[in-house]
Design a protein around this motif. Structure first.
Motif, PDB file in Angstrom:
ATOM      1  N   GLU A   1       0.850  -1.194   0.000  1.00 46.13           N
ATOM      2  CA  GLU A   1       0.000   0.000   0.000  1.00 46.13           C
ATOM      3  C   GLU A   1       0.883   1.241   0.000  1.00 46.13           C
ATOM      4  N   LEU A   2       0.642   2.119  -0.956  1.00 49.27           N
ATOM      5  CA  LEU A   2       1.442   3.330  -1.051  1.00 49.27           C
ATOM      6  C   LEU A   2       0.523   4.534  -1.013  1.00 49.27           C
ATOM      7  N   LYS A   3       1.080   5.624  -0.527  1.00 49.22           N
ATOM      8  CA  LYS A   3       0.250   6.809  -0.329  1.00 49.22           C
ATOM      9  C   LYS A   3       1.000   8.037  -0.810  1.00 49.22           C
ATOM     10  N   LEU A   4       0.284   8.942  -1.434  1.00 50.65           N
ATOM     11  CA  LEU A   4       0.919  10.175  -1.901  1.00 50.65           C
ATOM     12  C   LEU A   4       0.066  11.358  -1.497  1.00 50.65           C
ATOM     13  N   GLN A   5       0.724  12.399  -1.015  1.00 58.52           N
ATOM     14  CA  GLN A   5      -0.009  13.642  -0.828  1.00 58.52           C
ATOM     15  C   GLN A   5       0.125  14.429  -2.117  1.00 58.52           C
ATOM     16  N   ALA A   6      -0.987  14.592  -2.819  1.00 65.14           N
ATOM     17  CA  ALA A   6      -0.956  15.192  -4.150  1.00 65.14           C
ATOM     18  C   ALA A   6      -1.493  16.614  -4.108  1.00 65.14           C
ATOM     19  N   ASP A   7      -0.814  17.505  -4.828  1.00 60.21           N
ATOM     20  CA  ASP A   7      -1.327  18.869  -4.947  1.00 60.21           C
ATOM     21  C   ASP A   7      -2.375  18.954  -6.042  1.00 60.21           C
ATOM     22  N   LEU A   8      -2.259  18.032  -6.988  1.00 62.22           N
ATOM     23  CA  LEU A   8      -3.206  18.021  -8.100  1.00 62.22           C
ATOM     24  C   LEU A   8      -3.408  16.566  -8.517  1.00 62.22           C
ATOM     25  N   VAL A   9      -4.667  16.158  -8.643  1.00 63.45           N
ATOM     26  CA  VAL A   9      -4.951  14.810  -9.119  1.00 63.45           C
ATOM     27  C   VAL A   9      -5.519  14.941 -10.526  1.00 63.45           C
ATOM     28  N   VAL A  10      -4.866  14.273 -11.471  1.00 64.87           N
ATOM     29  CA  VAL A  10      -5.278  14.397 -12.874  1.00 64.87           C
ATOM     30  C   VAL A  10      -5.863  13.072 -13.337  1.00 64.87           C
ATOM     31  N   LEU A  11      -7.112  13.099 -13.753  1.00 60.19           N
ATOM     32  CA  LEU A  11      -7.749  11.880 -14.248  1.00 60.19           C
ATOM     33  C   LEU A  11      -7.486  11.780 -15.748  1.00 60.19           C
ATOM     34  N   VAL A  12      -6.794  10.720 -16.118  1.00 59.57           N
ATOM     35  CA  VAL A  12      -6.430  10.535 -17.525  1.00 59.57           C
ATOM     36  C   VAL A  12      -7.656   9.945 -18.234  1.00 59.57           C
ATOM     37  N   THR A  13      -8.437  10.845 -18.801  1.00 62.22           N
ATOM     38  CA  THR A  13      -9.740  10.436 -19.331  1.00 62.22           C
ATOM     39  C   THR A  13      -9.647   9.946 -20.766  1.00 62.22           C
ATOM     40  N   SER A  14     -10.627   9.121 -21.132  1.00 59.35           N
ATOM     41  CA  SER A  14     -10.599   8.472 -22.443  1.00 59.35           C
ATOM     42  C   SER A  14     -11.293   9.330 -23.498  1.00 59.35           C
ATOM     43  N   MET A  15     -11.220   8.873 -24.737  1.00 58.12           N
ATOM     44  CA  MET A  15     -12.025   9.452 -25.810  1.00 58.12           C
ATOM     45  C   MET A  15     -13.360   8.718 -25.822  1.00 58.12           C
ATOM     46  N   VAL A  16     -14.432   9.483 -25.984  1.00 59.89           N
ATOM     47  CA  VAL A  16     -15.755   8.858 -26.097  1.00 59.89           C
ATOM     48  C   VAL A  16     -16.426   9.378 -27.373  1.00 59.89           C
ATOM     49  N   PRO A  17     -17.420   8.627 -27.857  1.00 57.04           N
ATOM     50  CA  PRO A  17     -18.086   9.063 -29.082  1.00 57.04           C
ATOM     51  C   PRO A  17     -18.740  10.426 -28.883  1.00 57.04           C
ATOM     52  N   ARG A  18     -18.747  11.218 -29.926  1.00 56.81           N
ATOM     53  CA  ARG A  18     -19.318  12.551 -29.814  1.00 56.81           C
ATOM     54  C   ARG A  18     -20.836  12.464 -29.951  1.00 56.81           C
ATOM     55  N   ASP A  19     -21.494  13.194 -29.075  1.00 55.88           N
ATOM     56  CA  ASP A  19     -22.966  13.207 -29.095  1.00 55.88           C
ATOM     57  C   ASP A  19     -23.480  14.258 -30.070  1.00 55.88           C
ATOM     58  N   GLY A  20     -24.712  14.057 -30.520  1.00 54.71           N
ATOM     59  CA  GLY A  20     -25.413  15.107 -31.249  1.00 54.71           C
ATOM     60  C   GLY A  20     -24.832  15.439 -32.607  1.00 54.71           C
ATOM     61  N   ILE A  21     -24.262  14.451 -33.257  1.00 52.38           N
ATOM     62  CA  ILE A  21     -23.781  14.696 -34.620  1.00 52.38           C
ATOM     63  C   ILE A  21     -24.933  14.374 -35.576  1.00 52.38           C
ATOM     64  N   SER A  22     -25.460  15.411 -36.254  1.00 51.37           N
ATOM     65  CA  SER A  22     -26.693  15.202 -37.033  1.00 51.37           C
ATOM     66  C   SER A  22     -26.495  14.193 -38.161  1.00 51.37           C
ATOM     67  N   VAL A  23     -25.329  14.238 -38.832  1.00 45.94           N
ATOM     68  CA  VAL A  23     -25.171  13.310 -39.966  1.00 45.94           C
ATOM     69  C   VAL A  23     -25.228  11.854 -39.546  1.00 45.94           C
ATOM     70  N   ASN A  24     -24.745  11.537 -38.341  1.00 50.42           N
ATOM     71  CA  ASN A  24     -24.788  10.139 -37.895  1.00 50.42           C
ATOM     72  C   ASN A  24     -26.206   9.599 -37.953  1.00 50.42           C
ATOM     73  N   ASP A  25     -27.152  10.427 -37.489  1.00 52.24           N
ATOM     74  CA  ASP A  25     -28.545   9.985 -37.481  1.00 52.24           C
ATOM     75  C   ASP A  25     -29.163  10.099 -38.867  1.00 52.24           C
ATOM     76  N   LEU A  26     -28.836  11.189 -39.576  1.00 55.01           N
ATOM     77  CA  LEU A  26     -29.432  11.381 -40.907  1.00 55.01           C
ATOM     78  C   LEU A  26     -29.088  10.224 -41.844  1.00 55.01           C
ATOM     79  N   PHE A  27     -27.865   9.743 -41.754  1.00 54.39           N
ATOM     80  CA  PHE A  27     -27.444   8.659 -42.646  1.00 54.39           C
ATOM     81  C   PHE A  27     -27.624   7.281 -42.015  1.00 54.39           C
ATOM     82  N   LYS A  28     -28.136   7.263 -40.784  1.00 51.32           N
ATOM     83  CA  LYS A  28     -28.275   6.000 -40.035  1.00 51.32           C
ATOM     84  C   LYS A  28     -26.952   5.242 -40.004  1.00 51.32           C
TER      85      LYS A  28
END
Lengths: 351, 643
Positions: free
Chosen positions: B473-500
């Motif tokens: 078990e290791l512990k760190l006192q962090a001044d900043l915690v950075v969440l390395v976030t993923s890429m996700v599909p973009r919402d609300g793209i009209s062409v995706n729905d228009l072209f199915k």
């Protein structure tokens, strides 16, 4: 729970190590190590602790002393993180932790402080000689007296307390109950390793190095015995005189070879040299050779006209006894033996 | 009905004849109905045999050919070409597989293998007897491509298409081009900034006469099919007359009373309803955001370039192909996921990158000087319980690259990486090595024992059970915690729905075949490029953009397209329009036609894929599939089922 501290690496770098943080945890170093075993697995584990900066864990560990630096781990490291050199630096760092005077750390970290100390000692010896009008008889007498006093004082004031501190950090602090019997039955291990360093033999291809070391240790201890207790420089007994020549010769021949190896860097073990390594071998070499020549000058009766030679010998001797023995690499010889002893104590207590 | 069929039975040098009695097959099929010529050959595919076939066809006046040999995957096109060279239609050829599905599959049963071969060859003869010659369907194709999105992928593919001589319309929803890359400073491996890359692409884009760039635009509707897609595009005005950088415009921005979080900086800063491009974005100009502007008129009073009379425009464009490069979103951690939104100093990697871009001599966050940064990897990807099972690929490298950049910029910072195994694949491994050598600390946890972010007093701690340190078990006192976030599909793209456009299980747009047809979609004429398809780094995005450009170009380059004639056709007399086929068709290829009182279904030649879904649902049996007609299939079954 360990507390992470990446700054520890920077601290450790002052004790000689470099690039150990390049480690990507493959474990090759531990796999190729001839000395590691199930209970005491290293060096990967020590590299890891150093990267994470787990000072307390390292301070309570005997593992750095269990490594005899064959250099295989450094040779096989795919990341060139030099784990062997890290283990060496950890030994230096531990020495500085064990030392209650804190001077060991100062001398390890700074070459300047070493030189200042050496110069002060040289000045002191010369001042004393001046004080007694450069009388050979006087200086030699005090020199001999100094040897006896220095051995006792260094041992009592510095080395003993430091070994107690080592015992505290590695055994007592954890609170584990160790029966006295375990200390007694393990004593054999202490002396065995102190005088033979036989663990070196377990490193592959290190028979010759072990032999050299053995000759050096025995040569050095015998020279100590010969000069201090048999008072070699004043001896009349032919056997003692010849014996002194042999052992001082052995010391400077073997140390010459060590210095030579460090210069040509032919092996992994002699590839990197910290200033403490240089001071250790060079001062030993000078001790051997100056003792040899002093006795030679006595025997051919020209020492009276060459007092400077004895003064040089004395300066080297004092520097050795006051700086290198208590605060330098000499202590490794002691801590290694005690580490083997403590390890045995712990295993017998656990049985 | 074919009457003069040639049948060639192949030994395949023993591959077939060692198990199948080729002579017996020959004897059984030579007298089949319609067979005018039967031959045994050592290697049907050999040049000599191909020449012999070419000679046989005119000599014996053959009207259909069967070769019984290996898998059609191997030599169907070979023999189709042979019959075409001899003057027949390629659909007058039928391939019988007696190796992979015959001799090799039944090497333990020679007589059975022979029986099997006889039936397979007889069925092939039955099929060719009823086969009809077909010609490819030719449709005209407009030599223009619409590119959706003006990020790096979109602009790069547009430039490639335009250089090939194709007209390109780029449709960008934002008022500025640059997409995600505009938000980043130094990019890995080339050390160019996002701004430099965007500037280069933008200049190439606007200086090319073949490219028309529409910003503030979105597709409202589409109709048509490959070769001719008609798009209705709405262009939103920026309400600003000229793009000159003026003091008055600064004044207009400062008097605007509306303040909203600036998404370009992930909400770290605020912007007004009238705002300029950020460095990295282009063109250089100010725009008014219609959605948030209240028309208070304050800006108009101080700046003469404001023009509220500008109107939304609708334009119609016609293109032969559409290239979708609509990009990605970054994952937004859930409330209290690793302390996000709950603990003060927890941010995401994209936020950190903007923070660094906006910081000067020291890295500070909320007034505190940062010394120790903890990076928590795989947030929003490789989830054990969540929906995002995929590895987002770019984030390990992005985090390590950002960390080393930070260290170069601010010497006092220490980086601690709480990983789940570092995946800096390929050349990116160099960055991992470099980070290690710089003294970055890497730890690793199992996916069921993730690191924890805790707050004690005003201090933030990160805890991990590190599997690289004997699970300590290791512990760190962090001044900043950075969440390395993923890429996700973009919402609300009209062409995706228009072209199915179909999506994969991960929610990103889906290609036909990941390896063999990586940029085509099942909708003919629509290609996909960059991160709308899945997480990619910049190199990979540009690879895919150029690949999609090439594919789109192949649809429009000749001005004409040849489509496979194996499609459904409706017997207009028999059809009574019940709409069963209309509902069954996955491609919307069925069109309802009314001619006087007669209502019936028609199949669009250019949309139909020949999948056959409409056939079994037709109650009147009014639909047939070319080359798989009922008569062909029924006679094949008869032959296969015969003794």
């Amino acid at each position: 729970m360990g507390t992470l501290n990446a700054k520890f690496g920077k601290k450790l770098a002052k004790y000689g190590t470099f690039d150990f943080s390049a480690c990507y945890n493959c474990g090759n170093c531990t796999a190729v190590c001839s000395l590691t075993d199930q209970e005491e697995s290293f060096p990967r584990n020590m590299v890891r602790y150093s990267v994470l900066g787990l000072e307390d864990e390292i301070k309570s560990s005997l593992k750095p002393w269990l490594c005899y630096y064959c250099g295989d781990c450094s040779a096989y490291c795919p990341q060139e993180a030099f784990p062997g050199e890290l283990m060496m630096s950890l030994r230096r760092w531990l020495t500085s932790r064990y030392d209650w005077t804190r001077l060991a750390g100062l001398f390890y970290r700074s070459v300047i402080w070493n030189i200042i100390a050496f110069l002060l000692i040289a000045a002191g010896v010369i001042t004393y000689a001046f004080h007694v009008n450069f009388s050979l008889e006087h200086v030699m007498h005090v020199g001999h007296l100094f040897e006896i006093v220095a051995i006792a004082a260094v041992f009592a004031i510095i080395l003993m307390p430091n070994i107690v501190r080592m015992w505290w950090f590695t055994i007592a602090k954890s609170g584990e109950k160790i029966p006295v019997k375990a200390y007694l039955i393990s004593l054999r291990e202490l002396f065995l390793h102190m005088f033979t360093q036989k663990r070196t033999l377990d490193c592959e291809k290190h028979t010759f190095r072990w032999l050299e070391h053995l000759i050096l240790v025995i040569g050095y201890l015998t020279l100590l015995f010969t000069t201090v207790f048999l008072d070699w420089f004043s001896a009349r007994n032919k056997i003692v005189i010849v014996f002194g020549y042999i052992v001082s010769g052995l010391v400077f021949i073997v140390t010459f070879h060590f210095v030579f190896n460090r210069i040509i860097k032919s092996k992994e073990v002699s590839r990197f040299s910290h200033h403490s390594d240089w001071f250790f071998v060079i001062w030993l070499f000078f001790m051997g050779i100056t003792a040899f020549v002093v006795r030679l000058y006595i025997d051919i009766n020209i020492i009276e006209d060459n007092l400077w030679l004895y003064l040089v010998h004395l300066i080297i001797l004092v520097q050795w006894a006051v700086i290198i023995v208590p605060f330098g690499k000499w202590t490794h010889f002691l801590y290694r033996s005690f580490a083997m002893y403590f390890k045995k104590v712990l295993t017998s207590a656990n049985q | 009905m074919k009457k003069k069929i040639g049948v060639y039975i192949c030994h395949c040098g023993g591959n077939i004849s060692d198990y199948v009695d080729v002579e017996k097959v020959y004897a059984e099929v030579r007298n089949e109905k319609g067979v005018a010529l039967a031959k045994i050959t050592m290697f049907a595919c050999a040049d000599a045999n191909q020449k012999e076939m070419e000679a046989d066809i005119p000599e014996k006046d053959l009207d259909g050919v069967v070769v019984a040999s290996c898998s059609p995957q191997l030599h169907l096109t070979t023999f189709r070409a042979v019959v075409e060279r001899a003057g027949l239609n390629k659909y007058d050829y039928v391939h019988a597989n007696i190796r992979e599905q015959g001799s090799w599959a039944h090497s333990d049963n020679k007589s059975g293998a022979t029986e099997n071969a006889i039936h397979v060859v007889k069925a092939a003869i039955a099929k060719v007897r009823n086969a009809e010659s077909l010609e490819p369907i030719k449709i005209s194709s407009v030599k223009a491509v619409a590119v959706i999105g003006a990020g790096v992928s979109g602009m790069r593919s547009a430039i490639a298409l335009a250089k090939a001589g194709c007209k390109v319309y780029i449709i960008e929803r934002d008022h500025f081009v640059g997409g995600r890359v505009a938000q980043w400073e130094n990019l890995f491996s080339t050390n160019e900034t996002g701004e430099e890359i965007i500037k280069r692409l933008y200049n190439d884009t606007i200086n090319n006469d073949n490219i028309t760039l529409y910003t503030g635009a979105q597709v409202l509707s589409q109709s048509g099919n490959i070769g001719s897609y008609r798009l209705k595009v709405q262009i939103n005005p920026g309400f600003v007359r000229n793009s000159v950088y003026s003091y008055e415009m600064d004044e207009a921005i400062s008097v605007c009373p509306i303040k909203i979080p600036d998404l370009f900086n992930f909400g770290f800063t605020q912007r007004k309803a009238i705002y300029r491009n950020h460095s990295g974005q282009l063109p250089i100009m100010a725009v008014i955001d219609d959605e948030n502007c209240t028309r208070c008129g304050d800006c108009e009073k101080v700046c003469k370039d404001i023009d509220f009379s500008q109107q939304k425009k609708e334009i119609n464009i016609e293109v032969g192909s559409v290239l979708v490069a609509s990009g990605f979103d970054t994952y937004t951690p859930k409330n209290n996921e690793f302390g996000y939104c709950v603990i003060d100093n927890v941010i995401t990697l994209p936020q950190l990158k903007r923070l660094v871009a906006m910081s000067d001599r020291h890295l500070e966050y909320k007034g505190n000087r940062i010394k120790n940064i903890a990076y928590i990897y795989c947030v929003g990807s490789r989830q054990l319980d969540g929906e995002n099972k995929y590895c987002s690929r770019y984030c390990c490298t992005a985090a390590i690259h950002t960390a080393t950049e930070i260290r170069r910029k601010y010497k006092e910072i220490n980086n601690y990486h709480f990983t789940r195994g570092v995946r800096t694949y390929g050349k990116q491994e160099i960055y991992y090595s470099e980070a290690l050598k710089m003294g970055d600390v890497f730890m690793q946890s199992f996916d069921n024992e993730l690191p924890e972010v805790l707050q004690k007093g005003n201090k933030t701690f990160v805890k991990i059970k590190d599997i690289l340190t004997e699970q300590k078990e290791l512990k760190l006192q962090a001044d900043l915690v950075v969440l390395v976030t993923s890429m996700v599909p973009r919402d609300g793209i009209s062409v995706n729905d228009l072209f199915k456009l179909p999506k994969g299980r991960d929610g990103f747009l889906k290609e036909i075949h990941l390896k063999l047809r990586p940029v085509e979609t099942v909708i003919d004429g629509i290609t996909i490029a960059g991160c709308c398809q899945g997480p990619m780094n910049l190199t990979e995005s540009v690879n895919s953009a150029l690949s999609a450009a090439t594919k789109s170009y192949s649809y429009v380059s000749k001005g004409e397209l040849e489509l496979e004639p194996i499609i459904a056709k409706v017997d207009k007399e028999a059809c009574t329009w019940c709409d069963a086929c209309f509902k069954a068709c996955p491609f919307d290829a069925i069109i309802k036609v009314e001619e006087g009182f007669k209502v019936f279904a028609r199949v669009s030649d250019s949309i139909c894929k020949g999948c056959g879904m409409c056939l079994p649902v037709c109650p009147k049996d009014a639909i047939e599939l070319n080359s798989y007609t009922n008569r062909e299939i029924e006679e094949m079954i008869d032959m296969l089922a015969s003794d």
